[in-house]
Write an enzyme that holds these catalytic residues in place. Structure first.
Site, PDB file in Angstrom:
ATOM      1  N   ARG A 183      15.739  38.839  31.853  1.00 35.62           N
ATOM      2  CA  ARG A 183      15.763  38.861  33.320  1.00 35.62           C
ATOM      3  C   ARG A 183      17.179  38.947  33.885  1.00 35.62           C
ATOM      4  O   ARG A 183      17.432  38.527  35.014  1.00 35.62           O
ATOM      5  CB  ARG A 183      15.033  37.652  33.895  1.00 35.62           C
TER       6      ARG A 183
ATOM      7  N   GLY B 123      26.323  29.343  37.963  1.00 37.22           N
ATOM      8  CA  GLY B 123      25.184  29.987  38.598  1.00 37.22           C
ATOM      9  C   GLY B 123      25.132  31.475  38.316  1.00 37.22           C
ATOM     10  O   GLY B 123      24.081  32.042  38.027  1.00 37.22           O
TER      11      GLY B 123
ATOM     12  N   SER C 246      30.845  27.020  42.360  1.00 39.03           N
ATOM     13  CA  SER C 246      31.617  26.988  43.596  1.00 39.03           C
ATOM     14  C   SER C 246      30.912  26.114  44.620  1.00 39.03           C
ATOM     15  O   SER C 246      29.730  25.797  44.484  1.00 39.03           O
ATOM     16  CB  SER C 246      31.797  28.402  44.147  1.00 39.03           C
TER      17      SER C 246
ATOM     18  N   ARG D 228      35.673  34.608  43.143  1.00 36.66           N
ATOM     19  CA  ARG D 228      34.561  33.685  42.878  1.00 36.66           C
ATOM     20  C   ARG D 228      33.969  33.932  41.498  1.00 36.66           C
ATOM     21  O   ARG D 228      33.487  33.020  40.843  1.00 36.66           O
ATOM     22  CB  ARG D 228      33.460  33.875  43.926  1.00 36.66           C
TER      23      ARG D 228
ATOM     24  N   ARG E 294      29.715  35.250  35.626  1.00 43.06           N
ATOM     25  CA  ARG E 294      30.713  34.215  35.375  1.00 43.06           C
ATOM     26  C   ARG E 294      30.508  33.613  33.990  1.00 43.06           C
ATOM     27  O   ARG E 294      31.465  33.218  33.324  1.00 43.06           O
ATOM     28  CB  ARG E 294      30.653  33.126  36.449  1.00 43.06           C
TER      29      ARG E 294
ATOM     30  N   ARG F  89      27.552  21.663  35.057  1.00 44.99           N
ATOM     31  CA  ARG F  89      27.561  22.780  36.010  1.00 44.99           C
ATOM     32  C   ARG F  89      29.002  23.140  36.342  1.00 44.99           C
ATOM     33  O   ARG F  89      29.824  22.259  36.653  1.00 44.99           O
ATOM     34  CB  ARG F  89      26.805  22.391  37.279  1.00 44.99           C
TER      35      ARG F  89
ATOM     36  N   ASP G 267      34.822  27.997  49.786  1.00 41.96           N
ATOM     37  CA  ASP G 267      34.646  28.167  51.226  1.00 41.96           C
ATOM     38  C   ASP G 267      34.941  26.836  51.911  1.00 41.96           C
ATOM     39  O   ASP G 267      34.895  25.775  51.271  1.00 41.96           O
ATOM     40  CB  ASP G 267      33.207  28.572  51.565  1.00 41.96           C
TER      41      ASP G 267
END
Length: 241
Positions: free
Chosen positions: A43, A20, A90, A217, A24, A87, A204
């Protein structure tokens, strides 16, 4: 070039890893790919193409939430020929046996709605992972000394959820974790005849309220990237017989 991706024709591989967070994507490309090349920064959404063990791979950010992922996955599949989309993200754990930093392989993804829900109308479509990728990822995890959790997850429309009653029911029914993208990824892959999988790291915990720091993360999830890459290019015994 598309509305949201500035890559030229041929610059995106058939195998795409989708974190995402665009930072990363940069970290994973620099750590795992040979000769990574920036192929998109439109963007602020970064994408890189390089090679891993001789295989071409693109690592491209997808943004947060199913609407954002839907934009990038649609364009990667329809305009650039992506055929395997994994994908790497997290998630929040929803079972006591699932711990921080554990790996979850999402077999199915429950959701209220996705950008594709208008197509199905009253039908409750059940999006699921590609079996070959799921099996290969489980084997890759075990080869790395990790026992992954394999099962259903929940793809939420919101990050700040205020439905403890709903969370209780999902925990009761065995949902392993919650994130915000996988249900739409699996739906799009099915529609276009592609392979898809979500390899998730627990950052989490909804029951214990534990949480990993922000820096970890962004760059601390190497294991799931290794699992995803090994799964994408796994050779099954019957292929080498």
């Amino acid at each position: 070039m598309t509305i949201h991706i500035a890559a030229k024709s041929g610059e995106i591989a058939e195998t795409v890893l989708l974190p995402g967070d665009p930072r990363r994507a940069k970290w994973a490309a620099e750590r795992f790919l040979d000769n990574p090349k920036l192929i998109n920064d439109l963007r602020g959404m970064l994408g890189f193409t390089g090679t891993w063990n001789g295989h071409r791979v693109t690592i491209h950010g997808s943004g947060m939430g199913m609407p954002s992922l839907s934009i990038y996955a649609n364009e990667l599949i329809r305009d650039y020929g992506a055929r395997t989309l994994i994908r790497i993200g997290s998630c929040g754990a929803m079972q006591n046996r699932v711990k921080l930093r554990d790996i979850i392989l999402a077999m199915t993804a429950t959701t209220f709605t996705t950008p594709s829900s208008g197509i199905f109308r009253e039908l409750k479509y059940a999006p699921c992972a590609d079996w070959g990728l799921l099996r290969a990822a489980a084997r890759a995890a075990e080869a790395l000394g990790t026992t992954p959790h394999v099962g259903g997850i929940y793809s939420s429309d919101v990050f700040y959820d205020e439905r403890p009653d709903l969370n209780e029911q999902m925990t009761r029914h065995g949902i392993l974790g919650v994130e915000m993208e996988t249900a739409e990824l699996y739906t799009l892959a099915a529609r276009h005849g592609c392979r898809a999988l979500a390899v998730l790291t627990v950052s989490d915990h909804l029951l214990t309220h534990e949480s990993l720091p922000g820096a970890e993360r962004e760059t601390g999830f190497a294991e799931m990237v290794e699992i995803a890459l090994n799964a994408a290019f796994a050779r099954h015994p019957e292929e080498t017989a």
